[in-house]
Design a protein around this motif. Sequence first.
Motif, PDB file in Angstrom:
ATOM      1  N   ASN A  79       7.168  40.589 -41.795  1.00  0.00           N
ATOM      2  CA  ASN A  79       8.577  40.925 -41.948  1.00  0.00           C
ATOM      3  C   ASN A  79       9.336  40.533 -40.674  1.00  0.00           C
ATOM      4  OD1 ASN A  79      10.851  42.065 -43.223  1.00  0.00           O
ATOM      5  ND2 ASN A  79      10.567  43.992 -42.122  1.00  0.00           N
ATOM      6  N   GLY A  80      10.443  39.822 -40.847  1.00  0.00           N
ATOM      7  CA  GLY A  80      11.233  39.378 -39.705  1.00  0.00           C
ATOM      8  C   GLY A  80      10.822  38.048 -39.113  1.00  0.00           C
ATOM      9  N   SER A 106       2.041  41.989 -44.372  1.00  0.00           N
ATOM     10  CA  SER A 106       2.412  40.799 -45.134  1.00  0.00           C
ATOM     11  C   SER A 106       2.217  39.561 -44.276  1.00  0.00           C
ATOM     12  CB  SER A 106       3.875  40.878 -45.588  1.00  0.00           C
ATOM     13  OG  SER A 106       4.749  40.814 -44.479  1.00  0.00           O
ATOM     14  N   SER A 123      10.578  45.097 -49.454  1.00  0.00           N
ATOM     15  CA  SER A 123      11.553  44.092 -49.036  1.00  0.00           C
ATOM     16  C   SER A 123      11.063  43.444 -47.739  1.00  0.00           C
ATOM     17  CB  SER A 123      12.932  44.732 -48.813  1.00  0.00           C
ATOM     18  OG  SER A 123      13.829  43.800 -48.240  1.00  0.00           O
ATOM     19  N   ILE A 124      10.982  42.123 -47.740  1.00  0.00           N
ATOM     20  CA  ILE A 124      10.533  41.375 -46.561  1.00  0.00           C
ATOM     21  C   ILE A 124      11.577  40.316 -46.253  1.00  0.00           C
ATOM     22  CG2 ILE A 124       8.765  39.836 -45.619  1.00  0.00           C
ATOM     23  CD1 ILE A 124       6.793  41.182 -47.522  1.00  0.00           C
ATOM     24  N   THR A 125      11.998  40.260 -45.018  1.00  0.00           N
ATOM     25  CA  THR A 125      12.981  39.251 -44.613  1.00  0.00           C
ATOM     26  C   THR A 125      12.337  38.226 -43.687  1.00  0.00           C
ATOM     27  OG1 THR A 125      13.706  40.571 -42.717  1.00  0.00           O
ATOM     28  CG2 THR A 125      14.878  40.895 -44.800  1.00  0.00           C
ATOM     29  N   PHE A 126      12.776  36.994 -43.796  1.00  0.00           N
ATOM     30  CA  PHE A 126      12.343  35.939 -42.889  1.00  0.00           C
ATOM     31  C   PHE A 126      13.369  34.816 -42.954  1.00  0.00           C
ATOM     32  CE2 PHE A 126      10.048  35.366 -46.921  1.00  0.00           C
ATOM     33  CZ  PHE A 126      10.448  34.084 -47.287  1.00  0.00           C
ATOM     34  N   GLN A 177      15.392  37.099 -48.211  1.00  0.00           N
ATOM     35  CA  GLN A 177      14.887  38.445 -48.434  1.00  0.00           C
ATOM     36  C   GLN A 177      14.070  38.441 -49.719  1.00  0.00           C
ATOM     37  OE1 GLN A 177      17.760  41.555 -49.304  1.00  0.00           O
ATOM     38  NE2 GLN A 177      16.433  43.116 -48.395  1.00  0.00           N
TER      39      GLN A 177
END
Length: 462
Positions: free
Chosen positions: A43-44, A39, A124-127, A104
């Motif tokens: 992610n993160g 992505s 699910s992608i978090t930033f 998220q």
Amino acid sequence: MRKVVSNFIYIFIGALLMTACGGDTPNTSVLEAPEMINSDPANGAKGLPSGNIIVVLTYNQNVTSPSSEHGKVTLGNASITTVSAVLTKVTIQASGLEKGTDYQLIIPKGVILGPTKLEAPRVSITFSTLAKQSIENVLCTSNPSTQSVKVYNFLKDNFGEKLISGTMANVNWNVNEAEWVYKHTGKYPALNAFDFVHLYASPANWIDYGNTTVIENWWNNNGLVVATWHWNVPQSEGSNDYGFYYTGKNNGTGETSFDITKAIQNSTPENLRVKADLDKIADYLLLLKAKNIPVIWRPMHEASGGWFWWGAKGAAPFKALWKLMFDTFKEKGVDNLIWVWTAQTGDNEWYPGNEYVDIVSCDIYNKTLVSEIKGEYLNLVQAYPNKIITLSECGNVANISSQWNGGAAWSWFMPWYDYNRTKDVSDVAFNETSHIYANIDWWTDALGQSVVLTRDQMPSLK
């Protein structure tokens, strides 16, 4: 007969699978559900800009996304504006991201489908977005002009929210690069930079900085004005030839032996030369002041590289010369400047000081990895947390969409000029879309971003 029919069935199924896969699909079985392989942003990721964002997901096979499922995609309190799937890419655009917030992104199972309608699993992608910075509220110039305050406040208010597009004059005193961008995209950049590189020769029939018409026209059309100065000095004492690359630097192709350490010593020939130049350029800047035109002023750039004479002898004489310039302009009443210092990696000792700098910039060339570019941006944000940070020059760098989405939230960007492409707006070369630093595909990407401001979107700051 049975064998022939069987073979036909196998061939038909194989053809069907090939059609479903498409030409760009990786070598994977479409009988398996599609899987996300990466992505952008990753992610993160941390320190992303607020406002709008574009997230691109790459799958291991071609995918689709029925519009009826788009409403299931969520991103905290932000709004999902569009979801689209083309080949292996899913693009999700969102707006309303707040500063200093963890997010998220959730794409539930079934929103993304493979060629055979198998459902991609939940993603699910978090930033997180960059916290709001406390930018200096006042300019370093005492009693600055009304227009320079308006421009600075505009830059401050939009820093981290919008990205201002810019072009560089071809050599010195024109808007040729901006015209080239307009010709091929239908939009003018919001900012144009000019160069006092031929100050030593002006006024002449081929260059006269006293003729401010081109800058007046740009400003009157709501364009922002930047000025830089490739400070040409005599190549040696008494010489009629000029240069700014220092002898012995720049891979041995230097032009001048002009010594900055002598330039800051009172009454030396070098000191008399720089003082005369400062008086002369101040008079030209006062012409712009008289027309209520503020100037984003970027002098003596890339000093710590050492290739220019103003940076050839270390940080101390450079900062002394910067202060001499600042004080000279103050004495002459030049109050229409917004001061920009150009940094390079690890050169904090070269910083003239908060009382002499409004904006910190950097010049980046030949870097296509967003992680590298973001690294330079974050280094400056951390080193100068109360200053606007900008990309004052660039060339052959990652697309602006990738930079912004990757977390490099510059105030503005400005590719360097291509001399042969834009030296003559009536030449056939002007019709071509290639460019040694930023071709029209690069510009199309940049100007296609909702966060990027063009001149037609600029308010009047008069």
